[in-house]
Design a protein around this motif. Structure first.
Motif, mmCIF file in Angstrom:
data_model
loop_
_atom_site.group_PDB
_atom_site.id
_atom_site.type_symbol
_atom_site.label_atom_id
_atom_site.label_comp_id
_atom_site.label_asym_id
_atom_site.label_seq_id
_atom_site.Cartn_x
_atom_site.Cartn_y
_atom_site.Cartn_z
ATOM 1 N N PRO A 37 0.817 -1.233 0.000
ATOM 2 C CA PRO A 37 0.000 0.000 0.000
ATOM 3 C C PRO A 37 0.841 1.270 0.000
ATOM 4 N N ALA A 38 1.915 1.289 0.815
ATOM 5 C CA ALA A 38 2.777 2.472 0.834
ATOM 6 C C ALA A 38 3.489 2.654 -0.509
ATOM 7 N N VAL A 39 3.918 1.556 -1.125
ATOM 8 C CA VAL A 39 4.587 1.650 -2.424
ATOM 9 C C VAL A 39 3.636 2.204 -3.481
ATOM 10 N N LEU A 40 2.394 1.738 -3.464
ATOM 11 C CA LEU A 40 1.413 2.237 -4.429
ATOM 12 C C LEU A 40 1.125 3.716 -4.233
ATOM 13 N N VAL A 41 1.058 4.146 -2.973
ATOM 14 C CA VAL A 41 0.834 5.570 -2.700
ATOM 15 C C VAL A 41 2.006 6.408 -3.201
ATOM 16 N N ILE A 42 3.226 5.940 -2.949
ATOM 17 C CA ILE A 42 4.406 6.685 -3.403
ATOM 18 C C ILE A 42 4.456 6.744 -4.922
ATOM 19 N N LEU A 43 4.189 5.620 -5.567
ATOM 20 C CA LEU A 43 4.201 5.609 -7.030
ATOM 21 C C LEU A 43 3.095 6.499 -7.604
#
Length: 340
Positions: A37-43
């Motif tokens: 989830p954090a990776v998707l938000v950053i991307l």
């Protein structure tokens, strides 16, 4: 001499490496499940917009009709645009005034508040409170304070016998007033960070300097300030980035006016993208700002490395860096009692 017994070894289990690899894959899958989830938000909120805006800077796009590839035409138009030149000039003036003033005042306040005085905790809180207030609230507040007709500032000037000023409505004063507002709010951060750094200055060095006859100014110059150099470099870079990205205060107070005297780069980008609907042109200006921020970071890092003395093997010398120059008291012969 009897021979030592041969150690017994168990046969290697061929299934152990497979089980270990399987366990590692399961752990990696679990870890990715937690951080995805954090990776998707950053991307989605940082990486993709950066790439998309880079491509947009080479296009003519009005956010409505299909875009058209124009190459470097947007950057060439920026080079010839007098409004962009004015925005760059205003941003540079704002940065040159705000950054040194906020850092110098923060250091001065930190040196004063680092002493044992009465109600020092209250004073530290009062100086930090303006930093917590949002820029929007600051803009609304000071719009009333610097109102040319009913503002408190002109009321005070009238009592002092000074003619009323235009402040935010005067092209010659508006940018300076914005600098005053941001110095009032931004000094608190520098003060708190310098206060924390002053707690780490080694008292043994200060006491040794005093025993060698150094005064307050010499201790400040040769002991305190060198110890605060990393913090000063951080604040210089941080305050420069904040100054180059100022937008909300300008939007709330002056809207870039009067006569473009407070139009900074970020407000110019917003104006071109969402007011004039030339998103590609605004994106090119945004990447010019990003390049300026990168250059500022590199320059600060190079200057910091250049000021650090190095020996032939690349290490920092220990005998030259923080020595205190000899004073008149140190040049006189010492007595046995003083030496002890």
């Amino acid at each position: 001499m009897p021979r030592l017994p041969t150690p017994l070894t168990l046969p290697q289990d061929r299934r152990a490496p497979r089980a270990l690899r399987r366990r590692r894959r399961q752990e990696a899958a679990t870890a990715w499940a937690f951080i995805s989830p954090a990776v998707l938000v950053i991307l989605g909120l940082s990486v993709l917009p950066v790439v998309w805006s880079l491509l947009l800077s080479f296009q003519a796009n009005d956010l409505v009709t299909p875009s058209r590839w124009v190459g470097l035409d947007n950057y060439d138009a920026l080079r010839q645009d007098p409004k962009f030149h004015q925005a760059v000039r205003n941003t540079v003036v704002y940065t040159v005034l705000y950054v040194p003033l906020s850092i110098a005042l923060g250091l001065a306040l930190a040196l004063v508040l680092n002493r044992r005085i009465r109600f020092v905790g209250l004073y530290r809180t009062l100086f930090f409170v303006p930093f917590v207030i949002s820029a929007t609230a600051q803009g609304v507040l000071f719009s009333f304070v610097f109102d040319p007709e009913f503002g408190a500032a002109n009321s005070v000037l009238h009592r002092l016998g000074i003619s009323p000023q235009g402040f935010l409505t005067d092209p010659g004063q508006a940018l300076l007033v914005l600098v005053v507002i941001t110095v009032w709010s931004g000094t608190g951060l520098c003060t708190v960070i310098y206060l924390a750094a002053l707690q780490d200055v080694q008292r043994s060095l200060v006491e040794a300097a005093r025993l060698d006859g150094a005064g307050r100014l010499q201790i400040l110059r040769h002991v305190t300030l060198p110890a605060l150099t990393p913090v000063s470099v951080f604040l210089l870079l941080w305050q420069t980035i904040q100054a180059l990205q100022v937008f909300d205060l300008v939007y709330v107070t002056t809207k870039g006016g009067p006569l473009g005297s407070t139009t900074v780069i970020v407000y110019f980008i917003w104006e071109q993208a969402f007011k004039e609907f030339t998103a590609g042109y605004g994106a090119s200006a945004a990447y010019v700002l990003a390049l300026a921020l990168a250059v500022a970071a590199v320059v600060v890092r190079v200057v910091r490395r250049g000021r650090t003395p190095r020996t032939g093997d690349g290490r920092t010398p220990r005998t030259r860096g923080g020595r205190i120059p000899r004073t008149k008291r140190e040049r006189t012969p010492r007595t046995k009692a003083a030496a002890s």
